[in-house]
Design a protein around this motif. Structure first.
Motif, PDB file in Angstrom:
ATOM      1  N   SER A  78       0.840  -1.194   0.000  1.00  0.00           N
ATOM      2  CA  SER A  78       0.000   0.000   0.000  1.00  0.00           C
ATOM      3  C   SER A  78       0.875   1.244   0.000  1.00  0.00           C
ATOM      4  CB  SER A  78      -0.907  -0.002   1.232  1.00  0.00           C
ATOM      5  OG  SER A  78      -1.808   1.076   1.201  1.00  0.00           O
ATOM      6  N   THR A  79       0.222   2.389  -0.188  1.00  0.00           N
ATOM      7  CA  THR A  79       0.917   3.669  -0.148  1.00  0.00           C
ATOM      8  C   THR A  79       0.000   4.706   0.475  1.00  0.00           C
ATOM      9  OG1 THR A  79       2.084   5.329  -1.482  1.00  0.00           O
ATOM     10  CG2 THR A  79       0.132   4.335  -2.468  1.00  0.00           C
ATOM     11  N   GLN A  80       0.569   5.692   1.137  1.00  0.00           N
ATOM     12  CA  GLN A  80      -0.236   6.727   1.795  1.00  0.00           C
ATOM     13  C   GLN A  80      -0.357   7.937   0.885  1.00  0.00           C
ATOM     14  OE1 GLN A  80       1.286   7.582   5.724  1.00  0.00           O
ATOM     15  NE2 GLN A  80       0.440   5.713   6.572  1.00  0.00           N
ATOM     16  N   THR A  81      -1.459   8.015   0.162  1.00  0.00           N
ATOM     17  CA  THR A  81      -1.729   9.157  -0.697  1.00  0.00           C
ATOM     18  C   THR A  81      -3.221   9.212  -1.007  1.00  0.00           C
ATOM     19  OG1 THR A  81      -1.185  10.238  -2.808  1.00  0.00           O
ATOM     20  CG2 THR A  81      -1.358   7.843  -2.828  1.00  0.00           C
ATOM     21  N   VAL A  82      -3.728  10.404  -1.270  1.00  0.00           N
ATOM     22  CA  VAL A  82      -5.099  10.550  -1.760  1.00  0.00           C
ATOM     23  C   VAL A  82      -5.078  11.061  -3.193  1.00  0.00           C
ATOM     24  CG1 VAL A  82      -6.130  10.888   0.512  1.00  0.00           C
ATOM     25  CG2 VAL A  82      -5.269  12.877  -0.762  1.00  0.00           C
ATOM     26  N   SER A  83      -3.897  11.105  -3.784  1.00  0.00           N
ATOM     27  CA  SER A  83      -3.742  11.549  -5.160  1.00  0.00           C
ATOM     28  C   SER A  83      -3.953  10.374  -6.113  1.00  0.00           C
ATOM     29  CB  SER A  83      -2.339  12.129  -5.377  1.00  0.00           C
ATOM     30  OG  SER A  83      -2.031  12.215  -6.752  1.00  0.00           O
ATOM     31  N   ALA A  84      -4.885  10.528  -7.041  1.00  0.00           N
ATOM     32  CA  ALA A  84      -5.125   9.477  -8.024  1.00  0.00           C
ATOM     33  C   ALA A  84      -3.879   9.217  -8.861  1.00  0.00           C
ATOM     34  CB  ALA A  84      -6.304   9.859  -8.924  1.00  0.00           C
TER      35      ALA A  84
ATOM     36  N   TYR B  90      -7.273   7.592  -4.105  1.00  0.00           N
ATOM     37  CA  TYR B  90      -6.485   6.383  -3.847  1.00  0.00           C
ATOM     38  C   TYR B  90      -7.039   5.173  -4.602  1.00  0.00           C
ATOM     39  CZ  TYR B  90      -4.420   2.533  -1.117  1.00  0.00           C
ATOM     40  OH  TYR B  90      -3.756   1.403  -0.730  1.00  0.00           O
ATOM     41  N   TYR B  91      -8.355   5.109  -4.720  1.00  0.00           N
ATOM     42  CA  TYR B  91      -8.984   3.952  -5.358  1.00  0.00           C
ATOM     43  C   TYR B  91      -8.641   3.841  -6.837  1.00  0.00           C
ATOM     44  CZ  TYR B  91     -11.671   4.189  -1.040  1.00  0.00           C
ATOM     45  OH  TYR B  91     -12.034   4.252   0.280  1.00  0.00           O
ATOM     46  N   ALA B  92      -8.274   4.924  -7.467  1.00  0.00           N
ATOM     47  CA  ALA B  92      -7.883   4.866  -8.877  1.00  0.00           C
ATOM     48  C   ALA B  92      -6.690   3.934  -9.070  1.00  0.00           C
ATOM     49  CB  ALA B  92      -7.549   6.270  -9.394  1.00  0.00           C
ATOM     50  N   GLY B  93      -5.764   3.960  -8.133  1.00  0.00           N
ATOM     51  CA  GLY B  93      -4.605   3.085  -8.209  1.00  0.00           C
ATOM     52  C   GLY B  93      -4.973   1.617  -8.039  1.00  0.00           C
ATOM     53  N   LYS B  94      -5.950   1.341  -7.179  1.00  0.00           N
ATOM     54  CA  LYS B  94      -6.380  -0.036  -6.981  1.00  0.00           C
ATOM     55  C   LYS B  94      -7.096  -0.573  -8.222  1.00  0.00           C
ATOM     56  CE  LYS B  94      -5.784  -1.971  -3.696  1.00  0.00           C
ATOM     57  NZ  LYS B  94      -4.594  -2.785  -3.316  1.00  0.00           N
TER      58      LYS B  94
ATOM     59  N   TYR C 197     -16.147  11.381  -5.142  1.00  0.00           N
ATOM     60  CA  TYR C 197     -15.382  10.618  -4.158  1.00  0.00           C
ATOM     61  C   TYR C 197     -16.055  10.685  -2.788  1.00  0.00           C
ATOM     62  CZ  TYR C 197     -11.289   9.216  -1.364  1.00  0.00           C
ATOM     63  OH  TYR C 197     -10.430   8.593  -0.486  1.00  0.00           O
ATOM     64  N   GLY C 198     -16.438  11.876  -2.375  1.00  0.00           N
ATOM     65  CA  GLY C 198     -17.105  12.036  -1.094  1.00  0.00           C
ATOM     66  C   GLY C 198     -18.449  11.345  -1.060  1.00  0.00           C
ATOM     67  N   ARG C 199     -19.187  11.414  -2.175  1.00  0.00           N
ATOM     68  CA  ARG C 199     -20.489  10.749  -2.246  1.00  0.00           C
ATOM     69  C   ARG C 199     -20.334   9.244  -2.072  1.00  0.00           C
ATOM     70  NH1 ARG C 199     -21.942  13.123  -6.357  1.00  0.00           N
ATOM     71  NH2 ARG C 199     -21.396  11.630  -7.979  1.00  0.00           N
TER      72      ARG C 199
ATOM     73  N   PHE D 238       2.075   4.296  -8.326  1.00  0.00           N
ATOM     74  CA  PHE D 238       2.611   3.330  -7.374  1.00  0.00           C
ATOM     75  C   PHE D 238       2.129   1.919  -7.687  1.00  0.00           C
ATOM     76  CE2 PHE D 238       1.987   0.764  -3.550  1.00  0.00           C
ATOM     77  CZ  PHE D 238       3.261   0.737  -3.027  1.00  0.00           C
ATOM     78  N   PHE D 239       0.816   1.737  -7.769  1.00  0.00           N
ATOM     79  CA  PHE D 239       0.281   0.394  -7.948  1.00  0.00           C
ATOM     80  C   PHE D 239       0.611  -0.175  -9.330  1.00  0.00           C
ATOM     81  CE2 PHE D 239      -2.438   1.675  -4.343  1.00  0.00           C
ATOM     82  CZ  PHE D 239      -2.180   0.588  -3.520  1.00  0.00           C
ATOM     83  N   ALA D 240       0.693   0.678 -10.338  1.00  0.00           N
ATOM     84  CA  ALA D 240       1.074   0.195 -11.664  1.00  0.00           C
ATOM     85  C   ALA D 240       2.511  -0.320 -11.651  1.00  0.00           C
ATOM     86  CB  ALA D 240       0.912   1.314 -12.695  1.00  0.00           C
ATOM     87  N   ALA D 241       3.412   0.442 -11.058  1.00  0.00           N
ATOM     88  CA  ALA D 241       4.820   0.039 -11.015  1.00  0.00           C
ATOM     89  C   ALA D 241       4.999  -1.247 -10.210  1.00  0.00           C
ATOM     90  CB  ALA D 241       5.664   1.160 -10.426  1.00  0.00           C
ATOM     91  N   VAL D 242       4.406  -1.296  -9.029  1.00  0.00           N
ATOM     92  CA  VAL D 242       4.562  -2.466  -8.164  1.00  0.00           C
ATOM     93  C   VAL D 242       3.993  -3.711  -8.828  1.00  0.00           C
ATOM     94  CG1 VAL D 242       3.810  -3.523  -5.998  1.00  0.00           C
ATOM     95  CG2 VAL D 242       4.640  -1.161  -6.007  1.00  0.00           C
ATOM     96  N   THR D 243       2.798  -3.577  -9.382  1.00  0.00           N
ATOM     97  CA  THR D 243       2.147  -4.751  -9.976  1.00  0.00           C
ATOM     98  C   THR D 243       2.896  -5.255 -11.200  1.00  0.00           C
ATOM     99  OG1 THR D 243       0.013  -3.897  -9.195  1.00  0.00           O
ATOM    100  CG2 THR D 243      -0.047  -5.649 -10.834  1.00  0.00           C
ATOM    101  N   ARG D 244       3.331  -4.363 -12.056  1.00  0.00           N
ATOM    102  CA  ARG D 244       4.088  -4.782 -13.243  1.00  0.00           C
ATOM    103  C   ARG D 244       5.409  -5.435 -12.846  1.00  0.00           C
ATOM    104  NH1 ARG D 244       2.127   0.337 -15.775  1.00  0.00           N
ATOM    105  NH2 ARG D 244       0.504  -0.283 -17.248  1.00  0.00           N
ATOM    106  N   ASN D 245       6.084  -4.848 -11.876  1.00  0.00           N
ATOM    107  CA  ASN D 245       7.359  -5.434 -11.439  1.00  0.00           C
ATOM    108  C   ASN D 245       7.167  -6.827 -10.848  1.00  0.00           C
ATOM    109  OD1 ASN D 245       8.879  -3.214 -12.222  1.00  0.00           O
ATOM    110  ND2 ASN D 245       8.745  -2.221 -10.225  1.00  0.00           N
ATOM    111  N   LEU D 246       6.128  -6.976 -10.032  1.00  0.00           N
ATOM    112  CA  LEU D 246       5.860  -8.278  -9.440  1.00  0.00           C
ATOM    113  C   LEU D 246       5.543  -9.313 -10.516  1.00  0.00           C
ATOM    114  CD1 LEU D 246       3.683  -7.349  -6.323  1.00  0.00           C
ATOM    115  CD2 LEU D 246       5.936  -8.422  -6.275  1.00  0.00           C
TER     116      LEU D 246
END
Length: 248
Positions: free
Chosen positions: A59-65, A106-110, A217-219, A71-79
């Protein structure tokens, strides 16, 4: 069975490692402290030698899409690249309930993580879970300004990280299963109330203000998008039971 756990030092990752070792599995923790950088891929090839399944709970601590997606693209591709080279036969990713209906921040990365896993050549399993009980303390720490905590108006269904870890290892012990039923906690809670109860249990004082976040996002945070549906599985430990256990 030899397992590798990406994010094995995090909130749920530590439980995943603990449960796996309790069951007699050989566990490799993929972390910087072990010489592995998930974002750059450094050390992954050597770490995955002989590994049969990879559990990704990083995981990573960010609210930036943008940051989350990178982050998740790099980690997943590398794995996945390292898994293919090492002959790993099962990639298991932990995701979040409701993100396809709330692909923001954050959910955009997931969402991107899931897309890459589905498109990859390594057989896979994806488990979506709701927020962990620990999230109340985490969001309080992030959103406190002096004696005031400003908490987003949010409907949650907190689940024990230990129970998520047990389900993850159950799945890792089985053949790849694709998208499996979601896992949520035993009941729905208001995040602001959870934070208030967490603060009282921790002996902390201060004012907790519940504030609606504008936009889609808030909704999604307040309309039940991030809780499970009727065809989901549910954990046993309530938030109050977790607080009581934590106090002991």
């Amino acid at each position: 069975m030899k397992l590798a756990v990406a994010g094995g030092t995090g909130t749920v990752g530590a439980h995943v490692v603990e449960v796996a070792r309790e069951r007699g599995h050989d566990v490799v923790v993929l972390s910087r402290s072990e010489g592995v950088d998930l974002v750059t891929g450094t050390g992954l090839s050597d770490a995955l030698a002989g590994v049969e399944a990879v559990v990704d709970v990083a995981s990573t601590q960010t609210v930036s899409a943008k940051e989350s997606t990178a982050f998740f693209a790099a980690v997943t591709r590398n794995l996945l690249t390292a898994e293919t080279e090492a002959g790993v036969g099962h990639h298991l990713a932990l995701s979040i309930v409701g993100i396809d209906r709330a692909p923001h921040a954050y959910y955009a990365g997931k969402i991107e993580q899931e897309r890459i896993v589905r498109a990859g050549t390594v057989p896979w399993t994806i488990l979506r879970a709701t927020q962990f009980h620990e999230f109340a303390g985490q969001i309080r720490a992030q959103m406190s300004f002096g004696p005031v905590s400003i908490i987003p108006k949010m409907v949650s269904q907190p689940v024990a990280a230990r129970e998520v870890a047990e389900r993850v290892i159950d799945l890792a012990e089985q053949p790849p299963a694709g998208r499996v039923p979601d896992l949520g906690g035993p009941r729905e809670e208001r995040m602001a109330e959870m934070v208030r109860r967490y603060a009282r249990a921790s002996g902390a004082r201060g004012l907790v203000l519940e504030v609606p976040i504008p936009g889609a996002y808030g909704r999604a945070m307040r309309d039940g998008t991030l809780v499970t549906t009727t065809d989901s599985d549910h954990g046993r430990q309530t938030f109050d039971q977790w607080l009581a256990a934590r106090a002991r």
